[in-house]
Design an enzyme around this catalytic site. Sequence first.
Site, mmCIF file in Angstrom:
data_model
loop_
_atom_site.group_PDB
_atom_site.id
_atom_site.type_symbol
_atom_site.label_atom_id
_atom_site.label_comp_id
_atom_site.label_asym_id
_atom_site.label_seq_id
_atom_site.Cartn_x
_atom_site.Cartn_y
_atom_site.Cartn_z
ATOM 1 N N ILE A 89 58.110 -52.781 -8.125
ATOM 2 C CA ILE A 89 57.515 -51.451 -8.210
ATOM 3 C C ILE A 89 56.057 -51.515 -7.742
ATOM 4 C CG2 ILE A 89 57.278 -49.414 -9.720
ATOM 5 C CD1 ILE A 89 60.151 -50.712 -9.769
ATOM 6 N N ASN A 128 56.275 -50.594 -23.103
ATOM 7 C CA ASN A 128 56.049 -50.818 -21.672
ATOM 8 C C ASN A 128 54.937 -51.832 -21.389
ATOM 9 O OD1 ASN A 128 55.804 -49.910 -18.687
ATOM 10 N ND2 ASN A 128 53.782 -49.467 -19.549
ATOM 11 N N SER A 156 62.683 -56.563 -17.013
ATOM 12 C CA SER A 156 62.497 -56.759 -15.571
ATOM 13 C C SER A 156 63.750 -57.440 -15.026
ATOM 14 C CB SER A 156 61.304 -57.685 -15.324
ATOM 15 O OG SER A 156 61.316 -58.158 -13.988
ATOM 16 N N TYR A 204 57.038 -65.294 -17.977
ATOM 17 C CA TYR A 204 57.357 -63.865 -17.830
ATOM 18 C C TYR A 204 58.871 -63.637 -17.948
ATOM 19 C CZ TYR A 204 57.306 -59.205 -15.595
ATOM 20 O OH TYR A 204 57.465 -57.870 -15.305
ATOM 21 N N LYS A 210 60.915 -61.430 -20.733
ATOM 22 C CA LYS A 210 61.720 -60.265 -20.343
ATOM 23 C C LYS A 210 63.195 -60.457 -20.710
ATOM 24 C CE LYS A 210 58.365 -57.786 -18.749
ATOM 25 N NZ LYS A 210 57.972 -56.561 -19.479
ATOM 26 N N SER A 217 48.029 -46.397 -19.536
ATOM 27 C CA SER A 217 46.837 -46.011 -18.761
ATOM 28 C C SER A 217 46.982 -46.253 -17.263
ATOM 29 C CB SER A 217 45.613 -46.779 -19.281
ATOM 30 O OG SER A 217 45.879 -48.174 -19.251
ATOM 31 N N ARG A 218 47.892 -47.143 -16.884
ATOM 32 C CA ARG A 218 48.048 -47.487 -15.461
ATOM 33 C C ARG A 218 49.529 -47.678 -15.138
ATOM 34 N NH1 ARG A 218 46.548 -52.292 -14.160
ATOM 35 N NH2 ARG A 218 46.176 -53.209 -16.207
HETATM 36 P P1 NAP Z 1 50.208 -52.613 -14.773
HETATM 37 O O1 NAP Z 1 50.039 -51.677 -13.624
HETATM 38 O O2 NAP Z 1 49.492 -53.914 -14.779
HETATM 39 O O3 NAP Z 1 49.870 -51.801 -16.132
HETATM 40 C C1 NAP Z 1 50.030 -52.433 -17.355
HETATM 41 C C2 NAP Z 1 49.682 -51.484 -18.481
HETATM 42 O O4 NAP Z 1 49.874 -52.188 -19.719
HETATM 43 C C3 NAP Z 1 48.235 -51.026 -18.457
HETATM 44 O O5 NAP Z 1 48.136 -49.709 -18.943
HETATM 45 C C4 NAP Z 1 47.571 -52.002 -19.440
HETATM 46 O O6 NAP Z 1 46.400 -51.479 -20.037
HETATM 47 C C5 NAP Z 1 48.657 -52.147 -20.475
HETATM 48 N N1 NAP Z 1 48.530 -53.347 -21.282
HETATM 49 C C6 NAP Z 1 48.502 -54.640 -20.895
HETATM 50 N N2 NAP Z 1 48.362 -55.448 -21.949
HETATM 51 C C7 NAP Z 1 48.314 -54.654 -23.053
HETATM 52 C C8 NAP Z 1 48.204 -54.877 -24.439
HETATM 53 N N3 NAP Z 1 48.094 -56.118 -24.950
HETATM 54 N N4 NAP Z 1 48.197 -53.817 -25.276
HETATM 55 C C9 NAP Z 1 48.297 -52.551 -24.812
HETATM 56 N N5 NAP Z 1 48.409 -52.268 -23.502
HETATM 57 C C10 NAP Z 1 48.416 -53.313 -22.628
HETATM 58 O O7 NAP Z 1 51.754 -52.987 -14.959
HETATM 59 P P2 NAP Z 1 53.076 -52.217 -14.449
HETATM 60 O O8 NAP Z 1 53.444 -52.783 -13.143
HETATM 61 O O9 NAP Z 1 52.916 -50.763 -14.615
HETATM 62 O O10 NAP Z 1 54.127 -52.789 -15.518
HETATM 63 C C11 NAP Z 1 54.536 -52.039 -16.667
HETATM 64 C C12 NAP Z 1 55.708 -52.754 -17.309
HETATM 65 O O11 NAP Z 1 56.780 -52.835 -16.369
HETATM 66 C C13 NAP Z 1 55.406 -54.190 -17.723
HETATM 67 O O12 NAP Z 1 56.074 -54.503 -18.919
HETATM 68 C C14 NAP Z 1 55.978 -55.004 -16.579
HETATM 69 O O13 NAP Z 1 56.301 -56.312 -16.967
HETATM 70 C C15 NAP Z 1 57.187 -54.173 -16.223
HETATM 71 N N6 NAP Z 1 57.672 -54.410 -14.867
HETATM 72 C C16 NAP Z 1 56.893 -54.147 -13.785
HETATM 73 C C17 NAP Z 1 57.405 -54.369 -12.516
HETATM 74 C C18 NAP Z 1 56.620 -54.091 -11.262
HETATM 75 O O14 NAP Z 1 57.135 -54.397 -10.177
HETATM 76 N N7 NAP Z 1 55.418 -53.548 -11.340
HETATM 77 C C19 NAP Z 1 58.690 -54.880 -12.370
HETATM 78 C C20 NAP Z 1 59.454 -55.145 -13.492
HETATM 79 C C21 NAP Z 1 58.941 -54.893 -14.745
HETATM 80 P P3 NAP Z 1 44.953 -52.251 -19.833
HETATM 81 O O15 NAP Z 1 44.603 -52.066 -18.404
HETATM 82 O O16 NAP Z 1 44.053 -51.526 -20.760
HETATM 83 O O17 NAP Z 1 45.207 -53.681 -20.210
#
Ligand code: NAP
Length: 248
Positions: A189, A91, A143, A156, A160, A15-16
Amino acid sequence: MGLLSGKKVLITGGSRGIGRSMVCKFIEEGADVAFTYRSSEEEANQLMEELSGASGKILGFRSDAGSFQDAEQLIKDVVQAFGGVDILVNNAGITKDTLLLRMSEEQWDQVIQVNLKSVFNLTKHVLRTMMKQRAGSIINISSVVGVFGNAGQANYAASKAGIIGFSKSVAKEVGSRNIRCNVLAPGFIATDMTEQLDDATKANFLSNIPLKRLADPAEVADAAVFLASDMSKYITGQVLSVCGGLNM
Ligand code: NAP
């Protein structure tokens, strides 16, 4: 014809952020896409509306990735709707950052449950379908923090790093059934998750990124399309970093 034409895809946490970008790219490449969320229903509905005119089907499910029962039901629902699952992207993820000395048991448990147990839950339940199909691609979002570690993120980083060991093992278990399992390790990101970081942490990350900028979520989605598609059909058990060269 798109790279994922006719493929049936499930993306958790769509969703996000990065997940949302992947939903859009996968639809653009001709796939049918199911995605999940836990609480952001409004964003999920907006996304489905935005993509309703696409050639592929788009379906949103409220489903807690950390729940074994939810995962079982979700796979049943997606198989019923699409007739199978060719690609699973684990994800969904959260952070609960603090130094270990201050970290509560709850902060540890929540992060492990949502980030790592979720990968077990979804992978375990999807395997039966993929084994029957004798094909599948599983992409787990880790990550760079799982590789290098990071102060203030022991929970975290552990979740990961766990994803990497899990994925390499699954790749060995199911490779003979033509099921691949790979890891994407994003760096820094631009999403809601990194928006929460303080300025000093952001500056520290940026100074260590040779490309000198954050990534757009779509740049992670491009790598996911590669690992999902037949372009990577001889690649399994690997970790692909999408991090601008970040060396922590
Ligand atoms: P984000 O913007 O916070 O989005 C997280 C997404 O996961 C949202 O759609 C959220 O939905 C969903 N979510 C969280 N808990 C959940 C659950 N228990 N069941 C189902 N859905 C759930 O995060 P993002 O930055 O896009 O990160 C996505 C992935 O990439 C994660 O695994 C994160 O650790 C990894 N990552 C991110 C970065 C970065 O720099 N952003 C770097 C390395 C790795 P709701 O809003 O409904 O909870």
